[in-house]
Design an enzyme around this catalytic site. Sequence first.
Site, PDB file in Angstrom:
ATOM      1  N   GLY A 303       0.668  -1.203   0.089  1.00 40.94           N
ATOM      2  CA  GLY A 303      -0.073  -0.005   0.135  1.00 40.94           C
ATOM      3  C   GLY A 303       0.753   1.161  -0.027  1.00 40.94           C
ATOM      4  CD  GLU A 304       4.521   2.485   2.662  1.00 43.69           C
ATOM      5  OE1 GLU A 304       5.559   2.941   2.301  1.00 43.69           O
ATOM      6  OE2 GLU A 304       3.916   2.470   3.861  1.00 43.69           O
TER       7      GLU A 304
END
Length: 336
Positions: A303-304
Amino acid sequence: MTQAFSTLAEFRSLLASAPASDGAAYGAAEERNGQLTKPPGSLGRLEELAVWYAGWRGDAKPSIDAPQVIVFAGNHGVTAQGVSAFPAEVTVQMVMNFQHGGAAINQLSKAAGATLDVHALDLDNPTADFTQGPAMSEAEVVEALLTGWNAVAEGTDLLVVGEMGIGNTTSAAAIAHALYGGEAEDWVGRGTGVDDAGLAIKARVVREGVAVNADRSGLEVLRCLGGRELAAMAGAIAKARVARIPVVLDGFICSAAAATLAAEEGSALDHCVAGHVSAEAAHFNVLKNLGKEPLLAMNMRLGEASGGALAINIVKSAVACHSGMATFAEAGVSAG
């Protein structure tokens, strides 16, 4: 500064009236691509990417000079159900890590020549537990959408958005289940690393949340089953659509947020490409439903915005070849 919208109805109207790709620039880019010093189609998807990018930027010979990565962080009330292997406090701690330059996304953004902005959305006030009713009120989801909308910097010419939020794979799974059907088990994965018991809890929570929140319109699914960071990603993607800024989608959670826009307006993601397909198993099926073929498959599930940021250099390379290569005429090479 005039607020772009104040209700979901106004936001929906902006989506519906967003401009299309520039047909003249697209056609001119296709023509240029056919004249470059290479056999036709020999650069594969790089050629398609470059022409797609040129159409959205309205420039047959574009460049990418100001890519932007934005990470939004939010906390989810549904974590009270035990859906994550990590406590909600980790969201705050990771935001600090982003701000201090210590996360993977900091390094990937730097390697891609992109600016990185981080927005924490009311972390001390988690969304409501969506197994009991809507995760957000209309005012809350509109505020989050506006945060994303306003986070897109002036002059950005390629956008990647990502997220941080303990519990948000459960939120993304619930959105996918609500939009695409099937069984709850089809959409849940291990996220932060839950065990088999945790996986069963996630499936139950997704099933209950979708049953309790029955409206299947895209923005209502976002409001009822999403989180502030998912809504902010949707807001940023929508702003990019209105401003004709191409977007590279990140992983499962980003794609689920984007899917709510596509459910509202079929062309809402025409300015988006999928940066990668993640190791979160349901991501492939979300992309399939969106009609997006990923640029990369690196077995990532962080993610991120990490997968999307990694793909920035693919898009930059496509545009560099398209705009920088000589034509047969310029190079004095016979086209055959």
